[in-house]
Scaffold this motif. Structure first.
Motif, PDB file in Angstrom:
ATOM      1  N   ALA A 126     -19.197  45.514  19.072  1.00  0.00           N
ATOM      2  CA  ALA A 126     -18.235  45.720  20.157  1.00  0.00           C
ATOM      3  C   ALA A 126     -17.091  44.736  19.979  1.00  0.00           C
ATOM      4  CB  ALA A 126     -18.909  45.524  21.517  1.00  0.00           C
ATOM      5  N   GLY A 127     -15.943  45.229  19.610  1.00  0.00           N
ATOM      6  CA  GLY A 127     -14.793  44.365  19.402  1.00  0.00           C
ATOM      7  C   GLY A 127     -13.685  45.108  18.696  1.00  0.00           C
ATOM      8  N   ALA A 128     -12.547  44.443  18.591  1.00  0.00           N
ATOM      9  CA  ALA A 128     -11.397  45.069  17.941  1.00  0.00           C
ATOM     10  C   ALA A 128     -11.673  45.275  16.456  1.00  0.00           C
ATOM     11  CB  ALA A 128     -10.160  44.205  18.141  1.00  0.00           C
ATOM     12  N   LYS A 129     -11.099  46.316  15.900  1.00  0.00           N
ATOM     13  CA  LYS A 129     -11.252  46.615  14.481  1.00  0.00           C
ATOM     14  C   LYS A 129     -10.723  45.450  13.640  1.00  0.00           C
ATOM     15  CE  LYS A 129     -10.145  50.224  11.077  1.00  0.00           C
ATOM     16  NZ  LYS A 129      -9.603  49.348  10.052  1.00  0.00           N
ATOM     17  N   ILE A 130     -11.407  45.182  12.556  1.00  0.00           N
ATOM     18  CA  ILE A 130     -11.021  44.063  11.696  1.00  0.00           C
ATOM     19  C   ILE A 130      -9.746  44.418  10.947  1.00  0.00           C
ATOM     20  CG2 ILE A 130     -11.738  42.605   9.771  1.00  0.00           C
ATOM     21  CD1 ILE A 130     -14.621  43.208  10.535  1.00  0.00           C
ATOM     22  N   LYS A 131      -8.777  43.524  11.021  1.00  0.00           N
ATOM     23  CA  LYS A 131      -7.542  43.692  10.263  1.00  0.00           C
ATOM     24  C   LYS A 131      -7.753  43.155   8.852  1.00  0.00           C
ATOM     25  CE  LYS A 131      -4.836  42.579  14.403  1.00  0.00           C
ATOM     26  NZ  LYS A 131      -3.839  41.606  14.955  1.00  0.00           N
ATOM     27  N   HIS A 132      -7.080  43.758   7.903  1.00  0.00           N
ATOM     28  CA  HIS A 132      -7.078  43.181   6.553  1.00  0.00           C
ATOM     29  C   HIS A 132      -5.757  43.493   5.880  1.00  0.00           C
ATOM     30  CE1 HIS A 132      -7.735  46.949   4.236  1.00  0.00           C
ATOM     31  NE2 HIS A 132      -8.406  47.347   5.313  1.00  0.00           N
TER      32      HIS A 132
END
Length: 892
Positions: free
Chosen positions: A619-625
């Motif tokens: 549960a959380g924001a999508k990981i940026k890369h």
């Protein structure tokens, strides 16, 4: 039993066709083989160490069981030339000739309680002084009385040795077998070559973890030793300890400990000398002290004093510049240019014990302390008590006593090829036929089929000069999966007594391998397993259980736990893989994961592997890369970020170079990159120094911070980001996958290694940490041990570390001042031990403050080695870190 010890040494005085370690070029010129000499070859470690290729193969021509000839091409007959040197330089009688068989007759007379008389006869026409046996007396014929001074005493000493003592040659060496260093060779391989050179004892005394090496070797020898009998070789552990972890200094001290049950950590030598001497003796060991140490603290009463911190120097009359350990398993001079010393060979110590006494640690140490020992090295070099040196020179000149004693006419060699065939070679170098039998002592569960040749096992006939080869087919056994085994080969006489024996080793990969723990979000997934086909068929059936655990419930103070209910187990996966015998193949289980904990057990060839999968919804924001070239070198680094952490992956070394805990703003890794250390030059280029971050501590193939990996995003969705990094280094494949999750700061690191070369067999997973502003005395590591959690505090005034046999698969590093922590979880069952290192600028290769937390694991060669770790930056001490990890569902 004396017969079991007739394989005692052909060793030390051998001559190098291929020097111990050279930068490989063209093969050396062939060396003439002396009459009655035979060759012993060691196909040792060869490969890249840093940027250079090394070759540790050699061949020795041995003669008379105790000395080597053949590296003197400028002298027409190397045997005659070497005998001349022995007569002049060791015995002290130039040109002396000895009647062969003389000392056997004299020793027999002495054993029958007849006094051995020495008569001197002047003969002006004699070209050389000579010694013969006439009328039950030793007769010395000479033309100049000035040339035979002291010969009477030397002859009596030689008769005493021949009549009353057993000769036990052996090696003192070092081992990197359980250390991350290069080159590495297996201790049983060392023992096999030593036995072929007539050694019957070895001391591993210079490696960081020689206690583990010796324990492993003795366990393997026990498997082929009948109850109540002696092991085929006496292997003892030694330890050289010096003040300070790395350097011998004038202000320091140095001791050698042999055979103690207490083994001290090399990387934390911080106590008084008496502590180590008393501890060694409490463990049943013998202590030898360096000369300065002995003189300073004579009250400690070390057994012997020596000139340099080397065990061999415990003998009187040695030249410390000539004494080296044997060039095997890391000992000796590995960098000597070829051709500089053509007489170089393996060094050995020969210890005399009373005739008929079993060889034990006690009798070996007694012989050394009583000065009944001498050191032998390449060519005709002897070191030791003068009287014993002269006596042994006479024994060498008379030849036949030593050849009969060591049964040197009979040569037995054995080697396993490809797990299926044991090649045994028996050579009769004598002038008479030999009738005897050949027996194989195999590990439990192993079978063998040997071709029968000319008669029964007891009546095989070996003609003079004949070499016979016996290919032995080894059968498949389920119990051999992932095991190291010794095969003992013996040649017996007509009466069944053992005349000669040798050893061989067979190391089987795991028949089934897989990760121990994986952390995944719910949904479709592939769980990898690998089958190594050790059977006789290419078609290998397999199956996998797919147990479904009930949904977890929250337990106060612990976190999510499965309900205490029995899981319903079902066989969900079956298949058949076509795998050539002796090769391996990966099989992926395609599954759909639901939140909870699931154990997948994969079965094939009577073996199994279980992967526990912890499944948690993120549960959380999508990981940026994204990619960015931080150091402007033209190659991008891969960056990632979620609500909890932010980091970067450097493709050089395939390391996670940066990891920020966004909760407290702390960068957990020591980061030397992107600037090279200012002291880096050609010398330090071959020394270890890190870029920092999360890397591997590994030897060959040398990752060493310089290998470039290729990267591929293999998962990028709302719950996880997975980056796969791959490199091939000197033919060995390293695959590592970093996975970050949307709901936490957890990082998973998976290794899948494809290594065929055994010269590297250990990897240390190596997060290099500097919590807060700097690594200092506020940093503490917490390690779970039997009896409680151990606290290891960083000392900025000294380099120090330790080896910990943890009883749980976790370790925490914590900065007390800034309340910042880092917990590492690893599979305990697949971990050799936990290694911790606190670095300071005292380290010449890397002059920085940081802490390394290294779980070391063994590489399973010729198949896939799977290993997974989990890392979590957190706030708080070890309790807080362990709680945070458990709340994520990981319970190390």
């Amino acid at each position: 039993m004396r017969a079991l010890r007739l394989t005692v040494l052909l060793l030390a005085f051998a001559v190098t066709l291929y020097p111990a370690c050279v930068t490989y070029a063209s093969p050396p010129k062939p060396i003439p083989v002396a009459q009655n000499a035979f060759a012993v070859t060691h196909d040792g470690w060869a490969g890249y160490q840093t940027t250079q290729w090394y070759d540790n193969t050699w061949k020795f021509h041995t003669y008379a069981g105790l000395w080597a000839v053949g590296a003197f091409p400028e002298h027409g007959d190397p045997v005659a030339w070497a005998k001349g040197r022995i007569a002049a330089e060791i015995v002290g009688v130039p040109g002396l000739e000895m009647e062969e068989g003389l000392l056997q007759r004299a020793a027999l007379a002495a054993n029958q309680k007849h006094a051995v008389e020495i008569k001197f006869r002047h003969d002006p026409k004699a070209a050389h002084p000579r010694v013969t046996w006439e009328d039950k007396s030793i007769v010395v014929v000479f033309n100049n009385p000035d040339t035979i001074g002291g010969l009477s005493d030397a002859l009596l000493k030689a008769v005493d040795v021949a009549a009353n003592y057993d000769l036990h040659p052996g090696w003192v060496t070092g081992s990197f077998f359980r250390t991350i260093a290069s080159p590495v060779e297996h201790p049983i391989d060392a023992a096999a070559v030593a036995k072929n050179l007539n050694c019957d004892w070895m001391i591993f005394s210079y490696g960081q973890n020689d206690d583990l090496t010796v324990a492993h070797a003795n366990k393997m020898l026990d498997a082929v030793t009948p109850k109540g009998s002696e092991r085929p070789m006496l292997i003892l552990r030694g330890q050289r300890i010096r003040r300070g972890p790395w350097h011998w200094t004038k202000e320091g001290w140095s001791i050698n400990i042999i055979g103690s049950d207490n083994f001290f950590d090399y990387q934390d030598i911080n106590k008084e000398l008496k502590y180590y001497v008393d501890g060694a003796r409490d463990g049943g060991g013998t202590v030898f002290a360096a000369k300065d140490t002995f003189d300073k603290v004579g009250a400690i009463n070390a057994e012997r004093k020596f000139k340099r911190p080397l065990f061999f120097d415990g003998i009187d009359g040695v030249d410390p510049e000539r004494v080296k350990t044997t060039p095997f398993l890391g000992g000796g001079d590995r960098t000597r240019p070829r051709g500089k010393d053509d007489t170089s060979g393996p060094n050995a110590m020969v210890v005399l014990t009373p005739r008929g006494k079993p060889l034990t640690q006690a009798t070996l140490m007694e012989g050394i302390k009583a000065k009944r020992a001498f050191h032998i090295s390449g060519g005709t070099n002897f070191q030791g008590p003068p009287a014993l040196k002269r006596a042994m020179g006479l024994l060498l000149l008379s030849r036949s006593f030593l050849e009969d004693y060591f049964q040197s006419d009979l040569v037995v060699e054995a080697k396993v090829e490809g797990w299926k065939t044991l090649h045994v070679t028996v050579t009769n170098n004598g002038t008479k036929p030999f009738a005897g039998g050949l027996q194989f002592h195999l590990p439990l569960g192993q079978t063998a089929v040997a071709p029968r040749k000319r008669g029964t096992d007891r009546t095989m006939l070996f003609q003079p000069g004949e070499t016979r080869k016996f290919p032995v087919t080894l059968g498949h056994a389920e119990k051999l999966s992932g095991k190291d085994y010794t095969i003992r080969v013996t040649v017996s006489g007509k009466d069944g007594s053992v005349i000669k024996e040798t050893l061989a080793r067979v190391s089987y990969p795991r028949f089934v391998s897989g990760y121990q723990t994986l952390y995944l979000p719910p949904g479709p997934a592939k769980i990898p397993f690998t089958i190594w086909n050790g059977s006789d068929q290419e078609d290998v059936p397999w199956s996998a259980n797919d147990p479904k655990f009930p949904a977890p419930e929250r337990v106060k103070g612990i976190g999510l736990e499965p309900k205490p209910l029995e899981p319903k187990e079902r066989i969900a996966h079956r298949g058949q893989a076509k795998i050539p015998v002796g090769t391996h193949k990966r099989v992926d289980l395609s599954v759909t994961l639901t939140e909870g904990v699931e154990d997948f057990t994969f079965n094939a060839l009577g073996s199994q592997a279980t992967t526990r999968v912890v499944v948690r919804k993120q549960a959380g924001a999508k990981i940026k890369h994204w990619e960015e070239d931080l150091n402007k070198d033209g190659k991008n680094e891969i960056f990632f970020e979620n609500d909890h952490i932010k980091g970067a992956i450097l493709l050089q070394g395939g390391r996670m170079i940066r990891l920020w805990n966004k909760q407290n703003g702390d960068s957990v890794f020591s980061e030397i990159w992107p600037e090279n250390p200012p002291e880096r030059d050609k010398k330090t280029d071959r020394s270890f120094w890190p870029y920092g971050g999360l890397e591997e501590f590994i030897s060959y193939p040398k990752i060493h911070g310089h290998t470039w990996f290729t990267a591929k995003i293999v998962r990028d969705d709302a719950q996880a980001l997975a980056i796969e990094l791959t490199a091939t280094v000197h033919g060995q494949t390293i695959n590592k996958t970093y996975t970050m999750y949307a709901g936490s700061g957890l990082v998973e690191l998976r290794y899948a290694l494809e290594f065929d070369d055994e010269s590297t067999h250990i990897v240390g997973v190596n997060p290099i940490l500097a919590l807060g502003e700097a690594a200092d005395a506020h940093d503490v590591s917490f390690i779970p041990m039997t009896g409680g959690v151990v606290e290891h505090r960083f000392d900025p005034d000294r380099m120090h570390g330790g080896r910990y046999d943890t009883n749980a698969g976790w370790i925490v590093h914590y900065d007390e001042r800034e309340k910042s922590g880092f917990i590492e979880s690893f599979p305990l069952a697949d971990t050799l031990f936990m290694h911790l290192w606190n670095n300071t600028p005292q380290n010449g290769a890397t002059k920085y403050y940081y802490t390394e937390l290294q779980p070391w694991f063994l590489i399973d060669h010729n198949t896939t080695t799977y290993y997974s770790c989990h890392f979590l930056p957190h706030q708080g001490d070890w309790r807080a870190g362990l709680k945070a990890l458990r709340e994520l569902g990981i319970k190390p």
